[in-house]
Structures are given as structure tokens and as C-alpha cells.
Write a protein that holds these residues in place. Structure first.
Motif: not given
Length: 105
Positions: A51-59, A66-73
């Protein structure tokens, strides 16, 4: 004699198939690819349900666990939350953070 040649050919084909499906440091085997696909889906779902993550721009991308998270928040706190959420997913070995706060670089 013919049987021996057929058996040698059969063994060679089996070995080639087995080695073709094996992973290297730069590529995944079939099983690893399927595992990584499942991990990616689980991480994406966990991030969307947070719920605290409002951005859908996380890839999300996964390679050998190994997980890589990219994008904008929207904030540094969202970056920290996304990383923590990803770390809790079963199968994740580590998380690489390549996310950025919108408007900062």
C-alpha cells in the motif's frame, strides 16, 4: 559394430542435450529461467500489493535469483520499501537497486 556406433551416437546426443540446457555465468539453464520468471512475478505482485508504494514505474528483472529493481518512485522511502518487499520474496538471493526518485538524478 553397428550397435556400438548407434550407442556412441546416442550417448553423444544425450550429452549435447544435457550440456545445452546447463547454465553458465552469463546464461541460465531452463530450470533457472523458469525459477527466475516465477520470482519476478512474485516480486511484481508483492510490490503492487504494498500500500505504501504508489508508483507503477518499478521494473523487476531476475537473473539467477538476483532481483534488479529499476525505474522511478516518489521518494527515498519508497525505494527502501520496494527493496525490503523484494528481499522478503521466497527465492530471492539478493536485490540490486537501480531505482531513482522522480525529479532527482
Amino acid at each position: 559394430m553397428k550397435f556400438q556406433r548407434c550407442m556412441t551416437l546416442f550417448v553423444a546426443v544425450i550429452m549435447a542435450l544435457a550440456l545445452g540446457c546447463a547454465s553458465t555465468s552469463n546464461s541460465e539453464g531452463t530450470g533457472e529461467y523458469l525459477d527466475d520468471t516465477a520470482i519476478t512475478a512474485k516480486v511484481q505482485t508483492a510490490i503492487l500489493q504494498e500500500a505504501s508504494l504508489t508508483s507503477a514505474e518499478i521494473n523487476v528483472e531476475t537473473f539467477k535469483g538476483v532481483v534488479q529493481l529499476s525505474g522511478f518512485v516518489g521518494s527515498r522511502a519508497e525505494i527502501n520499501t520496494a527493496v525490503q518487499v523484494a528481499r522478503k520474496v521466497e527465492g530471492v538471493k539478493s536485490v540490486r537497486n537501480d531505482m531513482h526518485v522522480k525529479g532527482q538524478q
